[in-house]
Enzyme design. Sequence first.
Site, PDB file in Angstrom:
ATOM      1  NE  ARG A  46      -3.755  -2.016   2.494  1.00 18.92           N
ATOM      2  CZ  ARG A  46      -3.359  -3.216   2.764  1.00 18.92           C
ATOM      3  NH1 ARG A  46      -2.600  -3.845   3.522  1.00 18.92           N
ATOM      4  NH2 ARG A  46      -4.814  -3.997   2.365  1.00 18.92           N
ATOM      5  NE  ARG A 136      -3.230  -3.515  -1.072  1.00 20.33           N
ATOM      6  CZ  ARG A 136      -2.930  -4.405  -0.366  1.00 20.33           C
ATOM      7  NH1 ARG A 136      -1.333  -4.348   0.148  1.00 20.33           N
ATOM      8  NH2 ARG A 136      -3.382  -5.800   0.269  1.00 20.33           N
TER       9      ARG A 136
END
Length: 185
Positions: A46, A136
């Site tokens: 993240r 991501r």
Amino acid sequence: MAKEHLIDVQPIRSLEKLNDMKWSLKRHCSERDYILFLLGINTGLRISDLLKLKVKDIKGKMKVIIKEGKTDKPRTIQLSNIHEELNAYLTSLEGTEWVFPSRKGDKPISKIQAYRQLNKAADMADIESVGTHTMRKTFGYWHYKQFKDVAELQMILNHSHPSITLKYIGITDEQIENNLNNFVL
């Protein structure tokens, strides 16, 4: 960052577009922003975890264990596939402990700044629906395409159910569209 939630942020599904994005980041943004993207698409971390990285934690290492901020779980990340580029960049950093230093004091860049730089590069590369989560999602999309193992990817991304993982990386929508395009009676 609120703007990112208004659009449906997508993975980059084309290798050509992925390479265009890398080129755009290197050419029109900075080496820092390019390495942020490279690390993001190769680890699936993240943005909040990427921005917390310190030079001493990853310089010269092939893999590191970090504690994810959102889940508080340990996660091993492999750096061997980008080791040379990453270490060349880290060696060039001076006077900062942060892997992605801000020009405004001794701190990393903000999520908003990362978002701006990614969008600047995406605009130049003619890529839509890009946000910080694109990195991501792109990692997840290409990992799934290469290994076809949703259970493993679910574990890597720390999702609670395989259907969440498939929806997250946009596979379900893509599969439905492909199936409908090829459906005939």
